[in-house]
Scaffold this active site. Structure first.
Site, PDB file in Angstrom:
ATOM      1  N   LYS A   1       0.653   4.547   6.844  1.00 44.50           N
ATOM      2  CA  LYS A   1       0.046   5.370   5.788  1.00 44.50           C
ATOM      3  C   LYS A   1       0.597   6.782   5.868  1.00 44.50           C
ATOM      4  O   LYS A   1       1.303   7.151   6.794  1.00 44.50           O
ATOM      5  CB  LYS A   1      -1.483   5.424   5.934  1.00 44.50           C
ATOM      6  CG  LYS A   1      -2.180   4.086   5.982  1.00 44.50           C
ATOM      7  CD  LYS A   1      -2.142   3.347   4.676  1.00 44.50           C
ATOM      8  CE  LYS A   1      -2.810   1.979   4.851  1.00 44.50           C
ATOM      9  NZ  LYS A   1      -2.520   1.081   3.786  1.00 44.50           N
TER      10      LYS A   1
ATOM     11  N   SER B   1       0.796  -1.230   0.000  1.00 43.49           N
ATOM     12  CA  SER B   1       0.000   0.000   0.000  1.00 43.49           C
ATOM     13  C   SER B   1       0.829   1.280   0.000  1.00 43.49           C
ATOM     14  O   SER B   1       0.306   2.337  -0.339  1.00 43.49           O
ATOM     15  CB  SER B   1      -0.959   0.010   1.190  1.00 43.49           C
ATOM     16  OG  SER B   1      -0.257   0.207   2.399  1.00 43.49           O
TER      17      SER B   1
END
Length: 183
Positions: A80, A39
């Site tokens: 993230k 990701s």
């Protein structure tokens, strides 16, 4: 004989102090984390090992584009990038980030944009569609993975409360070829 016992006791004390110091550093200041998944590619690769700075946000506030580690739903820790801060209105139009109506560059996505030359890296959305509000609530952050096509992030799990943030992660220490500071 007495000298031998004294030396042994000194060694035991030294080992105990070393263990306490190491535990304190790992628990309160810095901790290793392994990037799990794709990701954050191309910024971070699967299996990169990083150092999480746990104390930084105790003395300063998170900033837009910081890479953070946080406790996500389901008991897993995610890594993230912060895109939105409390009070921000976030939206994407034609692969462009807008924060409070102002276009903001995301240079860390340049490599992905070149790879997806015929497609958007980030599909159009606004906060109302993703979190049901026009602005990011107080004490919350809006986070996205850099690999927007393959990331479970605030578009799916909602905003992240600041209390769930473990720390900032910007130092890769393994593998050797990736050692360095990431932005």
């Amino acid at each position: 004989m007495e000298n031998s016992k004294s030396n042994s006791l000194e060694w035991v004390k030294a080992v105990v102090v070393a263990v306490v110091v190491a535990f304190s550093i790992r628990y309160f200041l810095f901790a290793p984390i392994v990037v799990d998944g794709q990701s954050m590619m191309p910024t971070l690769e699967h299996s990169d090992r990083m150092i999480v700075n746990k104390i930084g946000y105790a003395i300063s506030e998170p900033k837009r584009f910081d890479i953070i580690v946080f406790h996500a739903p389901g008991g897993k820790d995610y890594i993230k990038r912060i895109i939105g801060l409390p009070g921000d209105h976030i939206e994407y139009k034609n692969d462009q980030l807008f924060v409070n109506g102002e276009a903001i560059a995301e240079p860390y996505l340049d490599e992905l944009k070149a790879f997806y030359s015929n497609d958007f890296v980030t599909r159009d959305f606004d906060l109302a569609q993703t979190i049901g509000s026009q602005i990011i609530p107080d004490d919350h952050l809006f986070v996205l993975g850099d690999n927007r096509h393959n990331s479970l992030d605030s578009r799916d799990i909602g905003v992240v409360h600041k209390d769930e943030v473990i720390g900032k992660a910007n130092v890769v220490f393994w593998p050797f070829v990736n050692i360095g500071i990431v932005e």
